[in-house]
Write a protein that holds these residues in place. Structure first.
Motif: not given
Ligand code: 2AM
Ligand code: CA
Ligand code: CA
Ligand code: CA
Length: 271
Positions: A174-184, A189-193, A213-219
């Motif tokens: 269903e997603a437009r596409s997936t990515r995997s960066y290998g560092s959770a 961080a990329f989700t927060a940006t 979690m804290i960084i994502i919550s702040e955005v």
């Protein structure tokens, strides 16, 4: 100087330590399975961070992936949760695309989170209630997106795993596409940006997700497990983080799948 400023200085020093140390030889060992690696640099960096925190704050407590704080079972006082190298396989194979991740909790409440992308020298950081930053640039609040128009980060290992793969497969379709960066931590961080709209994991440890979690919550984003349940920061769990809209949409792929729920309960227990 308070904890947040000290933490930022410390994580940058840990980055300097790693960049210097990795120029010399280091040993690589397998943990329980042959693809789960740890190096001298992981262990030495954790000890470096541990010693620095206790030197400055003798009464703080520290949990780290490489063996510190294994006896800690409550969140009283100031608790530092440390992953000295998140993305060890990237560290070993690529010498890049790995992070240091540090989350700080005070009496069980999120206080601040820091993720250093070591080789690109970018620091993602946030203090609860004060917004999130990439270096000194404030991150914008996340905009709602839907899965069909989003990039989501997801490790393909979960897609081929019996009992849970079918739920992840639907997300991939269903997603437009997936990515995997290998560092959770970097995925978070990329989700927060907003460069990915969500990130999904079947099993993470507190040191992988606490800072993110804290960084994502702040955005304005949301982090729960894949069934939409709140995270207990001392426990392993699945993780689903993203903007509010895609988070809600994605929970629906997992909490409607009886086989997934059963596997999840077997892995992570009942809430
Ligand atoms: P690490 O590099 O600190 O071990 C890779 O997809 C991500 O998953 C990294 O953040 C990695 O953290 C983490 N990871 C590696 N092995 C894992 C395991 N056995 N269980 C859960 N997470 C793991
Ligand atoms: Ca590891
Ligand atoms: Ca990790
Ligand atoms: Ca690690």
């Amino acid at each position: 100087m308070e904890i947040y400023e000290f933490g930022q200085r410390l994580i940058r020093e840990a980055g300097d330590f790693i960049r210097l140390r990795m120029k010399k030889d280091f040993r690589i060992d397998a943990k329980l399975n042959p693809n789960d690696l740890v190096t001298d640099v992981d262990r030495e960096t954790e000890t470096y961070i541990y010693d620095r925190i206790l030197e400055r704050y003798p009464d703080h407590r520290i949990i780290g992936e490489e063996g510190h704080g294994t006896d800690i079972e409550d969140t009283e006082g100031v608790l530092w949760i440390v992953d000295p190298i998140d993305g060890t396989l990237n560290f070993v194979h690529q010498l890049q695309n790995f992070a240091v991740s540090i989350g700080v909790y005070v009496d069980g409440r999120p206080h601040c989170g820091m993720i250093l992308d070591v080789m690109n020298d970018h620091l993602y950081h946030a203090k609860a209630g004060e917004g999130a930053f990439k270096d000194d640039i404030r991150l914008a609040p996340l905009e709602d997106t839907d899965l069909a128009h989003s990039l989501v980060s997801l490790n393909s290992n979960w897609v081929v795993r019996e009992g849970i793969g079918q739920a992840f497969t639907k997300v991939v379709r269903e997603a437009r596409s997936t990515r995997s960066y290998g560092s959770a931590a970097l995925d978070m961080a990329f989700t927060a940006t907003g460069i990915v709209s969500a990130t999904l994991f079947y099993r993470l440890h507190p040191w992988d997700y606490s800072a993110g979690m804290i960084i994502i919550s702040e955005v304005g984003g949301r982090t729960t497990n894949l069934l939409g349940e709140e995270i207990d920061v001392l426990k392993k769990d699945s993780i689903l983080a993203g903007n509010q809209a895609i988070h809600g949409e994605l929970v629906g792929y997992f909490d409607s799948d009886a086989s997934f729920i059963e596997s999840h309960r077997r892995t992570h227990g009942e809430k």
